[in-house]
Design a protein around this motif. Structure first.
Motif, short mmCIF file in Angstrom:
data_model
loop_
_atom_site.label_atom_id
_atom_site.label_comp_id
_atom_site.label_asym_id
_atom_site.label_seq_id
_atom_site.Cartn_x
_atom_site.Cartn_y
_atom_site.Cartn_z
N LEU A 21 42.45 33.53 84.02
CA LEU A 21 43.34 32.55 83.45
C LEU A 21 44.59 33.09 83.01
O LEU A 21 45.57 32.55 83.07
CB LEU A 21 42.77 32.11 81.97
CG LEU A 21 41.69 30.90 82.23
CD1 LEU A 21 41.19 30.56 80.79
CD2 LEU A 21 42.42 29.74 82.87
N ALA A 22 44.77 34.47 82.59
CA ALA A 22 45.94 35.24 82.17
C ALA A 22 46.71 35.35 83.50
O ALA A 22 48.01 35.29 83.26
CB ALA A 22 45.62 36.62 81.64
N PHE A 23 46.09 35.71 84.49
CA PHE A 23 47.00 35.88 85.72
C PHE A 23 47.71 34.41 86.15
O PHE A 23 48.54 34.37 86.71
CB PHE A 23 46.11 36.39 87.07
CG PHE A 23 46.76 36.35 88.12
CD1 PHE A 23 47.80 37.38 88.54
CD2 PHE A 23 46.42 35.39 89.10
CE1 PHE A 23 48.35 37.29 89.78
CE2 PHE A 23 47.08 35.25 90.49
CZ PHE A 23 48.22 36.36 90.85
N VAL A 24 47.01 33.35 86.18
CA VAL A 24 47.38 32.13 86.32
C VAL A 24 48.34 31.60 85.58
O VAL A 24 49.44 31.06 85.97
CB VAL A 24 46.25 31.06 86.41
CG1 VAL A 24 46.65 29.54 86.75
CG2 VAL A 24 45.30 31.12 87.74
N PHE A 25 48.33 31.93 84.12
CA PHE A 25 49.51 31.47 83.03
C PHE A 25 50.55 32.41 83.52
O PHE A 25 51.71 31.73 83.58
CB PHE A 25 48.83 31.87 81.70
CG PHE A 25 47.94 30.90 81.33
CD1 PHE A 25 47.98 29.61 81.60
CD2 PHE A 25 46.80 31.00 80.47
CE1 PHE A 25 47.24 28.46 81.12
CE2 PHE A 25 45.79 30.20 79.97
CZ PHE A 25 45.94 28.71 80.29
N ALA A 26 50.38 33.62 83.81
CA ALA A 26 51.46 34.41 84.07
C ALA A 26 52.28 33.90 85.25
O ALA A 26 53.40 33.84 85.32
CB ALA A 26 51.19 35.94 84.09
N ALA A 27 51.47 33.89 86.53
CA ALA A 27 52.19 33.21 87.51
C ALA A 27 52.88 31.80 87.26
O ALA A 27 54.09 31.91 87.97
CB ALA A 27 51.08 33.18 88.76
N THR A 28 52.45 31.14 86.60
CA THR A 28 53.02 29.77 86.47
C THR A 28 54.32 29.99 85.68
O THR A 28 55.17 29.26 85.89
CB THR A 28 51.91 28.64 85.93
OG1 THR A 28 50.63 28.64 86.68
CG2 THR A 28 52.68 27.62 85.66
N ALA A 29 54.16 30.83 84.47
CA ALA A 29 55.41 31.14 83.88
C ALA A 29 56.40 31.84 84.62
O ALA A 29 57.59 31.36 84.27
CB ALA A 29 54.98 32.28 82.76
N VAL A 30 56.06 32.45 85.58
CA VAL A 30 56.97 32.97 86.48
C VAL A 30 57.78 32.04 87.05
O VAL A 30 59.04 32.07 87.44
CB VAL A 30 56.60 34.21 87.46
CG1 VAL A 30 57.56 34.62 88.42
CG2 VAL A 30 56.40 35.38 86.68
N LEU A 47 58.60 25.66 78.52
CA LEU A 47 57.36 26.01 79.28
C LEU A 47 56.99 27.27 79.61
O LEU A 47 55.80 27.65 79.45
CB LEU A 47 57.15 24.94 80.45
CG LEU A 47 55.85 24.57 81.11
CD1 LEU A 47 54.68 24.21 79.87
CD2 LEU A 47 56.04 23.64 82.07
N ALA A 48 57.96 27.93 80.41
CA ALA A 48 57.54 29.14 80.80
C ALA A 48 57.46 30.32 79.54
O ALA A 48 56.39 31.17 79.69
CB ALA A 48 58.94 29.75 81.50
N ALA A 49 57.94 30.08 78.37
CA ALA A 49 57.66 30.79 77.21
C ALA A 49 56.16 30.64 76.86
O ALA A 49 55.43 31.28 76.51
CB ALA A 49 58.72 30.62 76.06
N ALA A 50 55.86 29.19 76.78
CA ALA A 50 54.46 29.09 76.27
C ALA A 50 53.40 29.34 77.32
O ALA A 50 52.36 29.81 76.64
CB ALA A 50 54.38 27.30 76.02
N LEU A 51 53.53 29.22 78.52
CA LEU A 51 52.90 30.02 79.37
C LEU A 51 52.65 31.21 79.40
O LEU A 51 51.52 31.95 79.37
CB LEU A 51 53.20 29.54 80.76
CG LEU A 51 52.94 27.90 81.18
CD1 LEU A 51 53.58 27.65 82.34
CD2 LEU A 51 51.41 27.68 81.25
N ALA A 52 53.82 32.23 79.13
CA ALA A 52 53.71 33.41 79.19
C ALA A 52 52.84 34.04 77.63
O ALA A 52 52.13 35.05 77.72
CB ALA A 52 55.10 34.15 78.86
N LEU A 53 53.16 33.24 76.58
CA LEU A 53 52.49 33.45 75.47
C LEU A 53 50.84 33.00 75.59
O LEU A 53 49.96 33.95 75.04
CB LEU A 53 52.87 32.61 74.35
CG LEU A 53 54.01 32.94 73.44
CD1 LEU A 53 54.46 31.84 72.58
CD2 LEU A 53 53.89 34.25 72.85
N ALA A 54 50.45 32.14 76.45
CA ALA A 54 48.90 32.04 76.75
C ALA A 54 48.44 33.06 77.56
O ALA A 54 47.31 33.41 77.24
CB ALA A 54 48.93 30.42 77.57
#
Length: 74
Positions: A21-30, A47-54
């Motif tokens: 999940l961390a990898f998917v959130f980070a990739a989506t944030a990028v 949205l990118a900041a929220a995904l990076a925090l997740a």
């Protein structure tokens, strides 16, 4: 009345799921950050900041689940 002890350790599949999940959130944030730089809209940056925090939250939860005796398992 006896209080039950709460076990804070995650199992291996739970830790693996948190890492995925961390990898998917980070990739989506990028991808969202790239979209924010390309567009003149404000919401992709938020949205990118929220995904990076997740992603950071998932990594912290997975890292906190380890103790000294279980480090070699994951």
């Amino acid at each position: 009345m006896t209080m039950l002890k709460r076990d804070d350790r995650f199992t291996f599949p739970q830790r693996l799921l948190l890492l995925i999940l961390a990898f998917v959130f980070a990739a989506t944030a990028v991808l969202q950050a790239f979209l924010a730089g390309w567009m003149s809209e404000w919401w992709p940056a938020v949205l990118a900041a929220a995904l990076a925090l997740a992603a950071v939250g998932c990594l912290l939860a997975a890292g906190r689940a380890w103790n000294g005796s279980e480090r070699r398992h994951l």
